[in-house]
Every structure is written in C-alpha cells, then in structure tokens.
Write a protein that holds these residues in place. Structure first.
Motif, PDB file in Angstrom:
ATOM      1  N   SER A  82       0.813  -1.220   0.000  1.00 28.05           N
ATOM      2  CA  SER A  82       0.000   0.000   0.000  1.00 28.05           C
ATOM      3  C   SER A  82       0.846   1.270   0.000  1.00 28.05           C
ATOM      4  CB  SER A  82      -0.933   0.007   1.214  1.00 28.05           C
ATOM      5  OG  SER A  82      -0.195   0.037   2.423  1.00 28.05           O
ATOM      6  N   LEU A  83       2.117   1.157   0.358  1.00 26.22           N
ATOM      7  CA  LEU A  83       3.012   2.314   0.389  1.00 26.22           C
ATOM      8  C   LEU A  83       3.903   2.394  -0.849  1.00 26.22           C
ATOM      9  CD1 LEU A  83       4.238   2.129   4.108  1.00 26.22           C
ATOM     10  CD2 LEU A  83       2.322   3.428   3.189  1.00 26.22           C
ATOM     11  N   LEU A  84       3.932   1.317  -1.616  1.00 22.55           N
ATOM     12  CA  LEU A  84       4.830   1.224  -2.768  1.00 22.55           C
ATOM     13  C   LEU A  84       4.373   2.130  -3.898  1.00 22.55           C
ATOM     14  CD1 LEU A  84       7.307  -0.285  -3.941  1.00 22.55           C
ATOM     15  CD2 LEU A  84       5.697  -1.989  -4.834  1.00 22.55           C
ATOM     16  N   SER A  85       5.307   2.886  -4.430  1.00 24.67           N
ATOM     17  CA  SER A  85       5.008   3.756  -5.566  1.00 24.67           C
ATOM     18  C   SER A  85       5.440   3.107  -6.877  1.00 24.67           C
ATOM     19  CB  SER A  85       5.725   5.103  -5.390  1.00 24.67           C
ATOM     20  OG  SER A  85       5.499   5.939  -6.502  1.00 24.67           O
ATOM     21  N   GLN A  86       6.693   2.682  -6.952  1.00 25.33           N
ATOM     22  CA  GLN A  86       7.178   1.971  -8.140  1.00 25.33           C
ATOM     23  C   GLN A  86       8.487   1.262  -7.813  1.00 25.33           C
ATOM     24  OE1 GLN A  86       7.784   4.911 -11.187  1.00 25.33           O
ATOM     25  NE2 GLN A  86       9.512   5.867 -10.153  1.00 25.33           N
ATOM     26  N   PHE A  87       8.841   0.322  -8.681  1.00 24.85           N
ATOM     27  CA  PHE A  87      10.114  -0.371  -8.523  1.00 24.85           C
ATOM     28  C   PHE A  87      10.637  -0.758  -9.891  1.00 24.85           C
ATOM     29  CE2 PHE A  87       6.978  -3.786  -8.488  1.00 24.85           C
ATOM     30  CZ  PHE A  87       7.553  -4.739  -9.329  1.00 24.85           C
ATOM     31  N   GLY A  88      11.914  -1.012  -9.955  1.00 22.80           N
ATOM     32  CA  GLY A  88      12.541  -1.434 -11.205  1.00 22.80           C
ATOM     33  C   GLY A  88      13.918  -1.994 -10.930  1.00 22.80           C
ATOM     34  N   TYR A  89      14.407  -2.795 -11.866  1.00 15.55           N
ATOM     35  CA  TYR A  89      15.707  -3.436 -11.680  1.00 15.55           C
ATOM     36  C   TYR A  89      16.803  -2.629 -12.380  1.00 15.55           C
ATOM     37  CZ  TYR A  89      13.198  -7.522  -9.955  1.00 15.55           C
ATOM     38  OH  TYR A  89      12.399  -8.361  -9.217  1.00 15.55           O
ATOM     39  N   LYS A  90      17.972  -2.633 -11.743  1.00 14.62           N
ATOM     40  CA  LYS A  90      19.148  -2.011 -12.333  1.00 14.62           C
ATOM     41  C   LYS A  90      20.327  -2.965 -12.174  1.00 14.62           C
ATOM     42  CE  LYS A  90      18.333   2.945 -12.113  1.00 14.62           C
ATOM     43  NZ  LYS A  90      18.907   4.260 -11.737  1.00 14.62           N
ATOM     44  N   GLU A  91      21.058  -3.148 -13.237  1.00 14.86           N
ATOM     45  CA  GLU A  91      22.254  -3.982 -13.187  1.00 14.86           C
ATOM     46  C   GLU A  91      23.463  -3.093 -13.382  1.00 14.86           C
ATOM     47  OE1 GLU A  91      24.132  -7.994 -15.257  1.00 14.86           O
ATOM     48  OE2 GLU A  91      22.010  -7.517 -15.477  1.00 14.86           O
ATOM     49  N   ILE A  92      24.333  -3.041 -12.383  1.00 18.68           N
ATOM     50  CA  ILE A  92      25.498  -2.170 -12.423  1.00 18.68           C
ATOM     51  C   ILE A  92      26.740  -3.009 -12.180  1.00 18.68           C
ATOM     52  CG2 ILE A  92      26.592  -0.134 -11.400  1.00 18.68           C
ATOM     53  CD1 ILE A  92      23.808   0.745 -10.478  1.00 18.68           C
ATOM     54  N   ASP A  93      27.604  -3.023 -13.192  1.00 21.39           N
ATOM     55  CA  ASP A  93      28.852  -3.803 -13.112  1.00 21.39           C
ATOM     56  C   ASP A  93      28.592  -5.245 -12.707  1.00 21.39           C
ATOM     57  OD1 ASP A  93      30.248  -1.569 -13.869  1.00 21.39           O
ATOM     58  OD2 ASP A  93      30.851  -1.028 -11.822  1.00 21.39           O
ATOM     59  N   GLY A  94      27.538  -5.819 -13.280  1.00 19.62           N
ATOM     60  CA  GLY A  94      27.244  -7.217 -13.039  1.00 19.62           C
ATOM     61  C   GLY A  94      26.472  -7.505 -11.769  1.00 19.62           C
ATOM     62  N   GLU A  95      26.181  -6.474 -10.959  1.00 24.52           N
ATOM     63  CA  GLU A  95      25.427  -6.677  -9.722  1.00 24.52           C
ATOM     64  C   GLU A  95      24.006  -6.160  -9.907  1.00 24.52           C
ATOM     65  OE1 GLU A  95      25.929  -6.027  -4.881  1.00 24.52           O
ATOM     66  OE2 GLU A  95      27.398  -5.202  -6.293  1.00 24.52           O
ATOM     67  N   LEU A  96      23.036  -6.937  -9.456  1.00 30.57           N
ATOM     68  CA  LEU A  96      21.627  -6.621  -9.653  1.00 30.57           C
ATOM     69  C   LEU A  96      21.056  -5.906  -8.433  1.00 30.57           C
ATOM     70  CD1 LEU A  96      19.234  -7.000 -11.657  1.00 30.57           C
ATOM     71  CD2 LEU A  96      18.688  -9.123 -10.418  1.00 30.57           C
ATOM     72  N   PHE A  97      20.310  -4.838  -8.701  1.00 26.41           N
ATOM     73  CA  PHE A  97      19.672  -4.065  -7.643  1.00 26.41           C
ATOM     74  C   PHE A  97      18.201  -3.854  -7.971  1.00 26.41           C
ATOM     75  CE2 PHE A  97      24.099  -2.898  -7.458  1.00 26.41           C
ATOM     76  CZ  PHE A  97      24.377  -2.743  -6.109  1.00 26.41           C
ATOM     77  N   LEU A  98      17.406  -3.738  -6.925  1.00 29.28           N
ATOM     78  CA  LEU A  98      16.014  -3.330  -7.080  1.00 29.28           C
ATOM     79  C   LEU A  98      15.900  -1.894  -6.588  1.00 29.28           C
ATOM     80  CD1 LEU A  98      13.114  -4.397  -7.854  1.00 29.28           C
ATOM     81  CD2 LEU A  98      12.734  -4.600  -5.376  1.00 29.28           C
ATOM     82  N   GLN A  99      15.495  -0.996  -7.487  1.00 28.14           N
ATOM     83  CA  GLN A  99      15.277   0.391  -7.100  1.00 28.14           C
ATOM     84  C   GLN A  99      13.817   0.534  -6.687  1.00 28.14           C
ATOM     85  OE1 GLN A  99      16.384   3.309 -10.019  1.00 28.14           O
ATOM     86  NE2 GLN A  99      16.073   5.019  -8.619  1.00 28.14           N
ATOM     87  N   VAL A 100      13.606   0.942  -5.439  1.00 23.80           N
ATOM     88  CA  VAL A 100      12.268   0.985  -4.869  1.00 23.80           C
ATOM     89  C   VAL A 100      11.913   2.413  -4.483  1.00 23.80           C
ATOM     90  CG1 VAL A 100      10.696  -0.077  -3.202  1.00 23.80           C
ATOM     91  CG2 VAL A 100      12.793  -1.265  -3.862  1.00 23.80           C
ATOM     92  N   SER A 101      10.697   2.849  -4.855  1.00 23.87           N
ATOM     93  CA  SER A 101      10.195   4.161  -4.467  1.00 23.87           C
ATOM     94  C   SER A 101       8.869   3.998  -3.735  1.00 23.87           C
ATOM     95  CB  SER A 101       9.992   5.061  -5.700  1.00 23.87           C
ATOM     96  OG  SER A 101      11.209   5.257  -6.390  1.00 23.87           O
ATOM     97  N   PHE A 102       8.685   4.798  -2.690  1.00 24.55           N
ATOM     98  CA  PHE A 102       7.459   4.754  -1.898  1.00 24.55           C
ATOM     99  C   PHE A 102       6.757   6.101  -1.950  1.00 24.55           C
ATOM    100  CE2 PHE A 102      10.276   1.545  -0.182  1.00 24.55           C
ATOM    101  CZ  PHE A 102       9.442   0.446  -0.042  1.00 24.55           C
ATOM    102  N   ASP A 103       5.461   6.086  -1.668  1.00 25.10           N
ATOM    103  CA  ASP A 103       4.657   7.298  -1.675  1.00 25.10           C
ATOM    104  C   ASP A 103       5.027   8.160  -0.465  1.00 25.10           C
ATOM    105  OD1 ASP A 103       2.064   8.833  -0.724  1.00 25.10           O
ATOM    106  OD2 ASP A 103       1.804   8.456  -2.858  1.00 25.10           O
ATOM    107  N   HIS A 104       5.511   9.365  -0.727  1.00 23.52           N
ATOM    108  CA  HIS A 104       6.013  10.213   0.352  1.00 23.52           C
ATOM    109  C   HIS A 104       4.938  10.543   1.382  1.00 23.52           C
ATOM    110  CE1 HIS A 104       8.416  13.226   2.423  1.00 23.52           C
ATOM    111  NE2 HIS A 104       7.401  14.067   2.310  1.00 23.52           N
TER     112      HIS A 104
END
Length: 368
Positions: free
Chosen positions: A82-104
């Motif tokens: 219910s607080l999640l705004s958006q998310f997406g994956y980023k791969e940087i130098d072979g390492e995987l990250f989830l970028q997460v944004s929440f509703d302020h």
C-alpha cells in the motif's frame, strides 16, 4: 565496495547545498527511494527487497532506528504494497539491484499516525574531522581520500539522510589542525579551522584499526556558537568488531542528536502561531514562503492571513512547539529574523486574542 560507491553517487545526487557561499544547511532529496541488492528477479527476492527498502526509507524520514521497531511500521514492512510507488531493476557492473520508491505522503502519514518523529528534507550539514590509525599510518581523512572509512561514511550518511563533508586538508588546514588536535579533542583549535567550511556542526573523531578490535571515539559540536566550547552536544567511545560498525555508530549517534532537535512528532494538541515577513515586493515571494512552510516537518498547515503594505502575516498550525519551528527556520538561509520577541499564540478558533495591529511577534525578511 561497489555498493558503497553506488550509495555515494546516489547521495551526492540526492542532496543539494543551499547557497553554498552563504549557508551551511543542506536539502536532502530522494528520501523515499533506495537501492537494494538482490540475487535474482524472483518474486520472493523482490518482496524481500521491498520490505528492506521500506525500512531504509522509514529510517531516512524519521532519523531514528527506534521507528523501525514500532508495531505500525513493522506491520507495513511485512505488507508494504500500500506504500509502494514503483520499482525497477538495475544492473550495475554485473550486480543486480532493485530500485524501490514509496509514496512520500503515505510514509509521512504512517509516521504521524504512530506519533513518530518526522525529519524534513532540510537538514544540518556536518563537517567530519577524522583521524584514522591503521597498520601503515595515521592520517586525517580528507575529502578526496580513497580510504575505506571515507566511502563508509558516505554510505552511512546516505542511509541515515545525514549530509556530511570532509575537510580538503590543503595548506591552511594542515597548518591549523594536526592529528593530535583531533585525537586530543582540542576543540577550540578545530572550531577555528571549521569556520571556513559551510557546515552547521563539526565532528571530531578517531578510528583505530590496529588491534583485533576497532576502537572509535567521536564528539559533536556546533560550528559557530560564539562561546567557549567545553562539553560536546553528544559523544561516544566504544570498541567494535570492524570499521564498518564504527562508522555506522558514529553517524547514528550524530543522527540521533539531530532527530531530537529537528525531527518533529505530532503532539496531538492544536497549536496555532504566526510569523510576519516584511519587505515583500512581489507575489513570487509569498508563493515561495508558503511553499517553504508547507515542507517543514513542524507545520501542519499554513495560510496567508494578512497582507498590509509590504508586510505579510502567515498563520501556522503546528505539529510541535514554537521552539521547534524556530530551530527549523534557523536552518533556512532565505529566512532572516528581525525581531526575537516571542510570538502571541492564537485562540483555538484561529483568531488573534488581540486586534492584529496590537499583536507583537517575530518579524522576518525573505532573502529568496
């Protein structure tokens, strides 16, 4: 190492020094988003990362680890959708990250409902005077150091939303501050050297990694008090397992002090006050002032209630106290106080207890 460097880049992009030739406070942005390392793009990994991300965002917006253990926050950590705004994956130098944004607004409401402190985006800037002792040398960490401690401080400052900077250690700094000044806590010497930097506070710290355990010591002082500095605002000495823990505890200690001073919890009571700005020359200034008040963590609502000549009076409904409001306003470089007399409180119905022409209170000038 990669994650530390990545966090450093995010943090540098995430806060802006305001009028760096005039002021020290910093505005911290991206308080509602974070990067969380994940092993894969599976649903289970994503859900785990979103929960971790929410904890990190709550920490940045409240400033205190105690907020994460609150039952209301824990309930949302288990079910953060219910607080999640958006998310997406980023791969940087072979390492995987989830970028997460929440509703302020929902994050802030969560904290308000739980009567937890809310720390606004404008925060003190802290100058770090750090001496590091390792097996090879003793040195003062400077702004361009490639030492692990420098990167760890940047990562910890991003995680806690505490803007920091390090001295450049040019000829002037090296002539004015020595290792012994910092390690011996010779405050006046370091305080004088700190005046050239656009910071609100300075930390004197040492980290010793030469033994089996890591020893650290730190003390926080205001940069400009105009008084002889005897006692630190907060301090700590401890022995921990590694340098990462030492750095995190130093930043956490500084953050806890700032939270007690600048983060505002909802008192549950209604307090109405006002401030008056003089020398208003155009509508743009009024819009900027109202926008400024709306983002302060001490302010529930703001309304322009009187405009006469070049003076404008704003009525404020506060979460905290008048002292809370004043401390926050002192961080804003665009606000100059002209009158330190105490403001008159308004009645619960929002009207002045005295006719407006008789009411005395602080006057300010907008420098924007």
């Amino acid at each position: 190492m990669l994650k530390t460097l990545l966090n450093s880049l995010i943090f540098c992009a995430g806060y802006l020094l305001l009028h760096t030739n005039l002021v020290s406070a910093a505005e911290v942005y991206q308080l509602d988003e974070t990067l969380v390392p994940v092993e894969s793009r599976s649903v289970a990994q994503r859900q785990k990362a979103i929960s971790i991300g929410l904890r990190e965002v709550v920490l940045k917006n409240s400033g205190t680890k105690a907020s994460i253990s609150h039952p209301s926050v824990q309930a949302k950590v288990k079910n953060p959708s219910s607080l999640l705004s958006q998310f997406g994956y980023k791969e940087i130098d072979g390492e995987l990250f989830l970028q997460v944004s929440f509703d302020h607004q929902r994050i802030i409401q969560l904290l308000r409902d739980a009567q937890l402190p809310v720390w606004g985006k404008q925060r003190p800037l802290t100058l770090i005077w750090l001496v590091e002792d390792d097996a090879e040398a003793r040195q003062i960490v400077n702004d361009e150091s490639v030492l692990d401690s420098r990167e760890l401080f940047q990562s910890a400052s991003e995680s806690n939303g505490v803007p920091v900077l390090f001295p450049i250690m040019d000829l002037d700094d090296n002539m004015n501050v020595t290792h012994n000044d910092i390690r011996g806590m010779f405050v006046e010497q370091v305080a004088r050297a700190s005046q050239r930097y656009q910071a609100d506070y300075f930390v004197m710290a040492s980290i010793d990694t030469r033994g089996k355990a890591v020893k650290y010591n730190f003390a926080l002082y205001p940069k400009s008090s105009g008084e002889i500095l005897h006692n630190p605002l907060t301090s700590k000495s401890k022995q921990v397992d590694d340098i990462d823990t030492a750095v995190k505890e130093i930043i956490a200690g500084v953050s806890e002090y700032y939270v007690g001073r600048y983060a505002i919890a909802d008192s549950g009571s209604t307090l109405n006050s006002y401030v008056t700005f003089v020398d208003i020359t155009d509508l743009k200034q009024l819009v900027e002032i109202e926008k400024y008040f709306k983002q302060l963590s001490a302010v529930k609502s703001v309304q322009l209630t009187q405009l006469q000549g070049t003076s404008a009076k704003f009525t404020l409904n506060l979460f905290g106290t008048e002292d809370d409001l004043r401390r926050l306003m002192k961080l804003e470089p665009r606000v100059g106080v002209l009158d330190e007399s105490l403001p008159v409180m308004l009645n619960d119905d929002g009207f002045d207890p005295l006719p407006s022409h008789e009411v005395q209170g602080p006057e300010y000038r907008w420098r924007g």
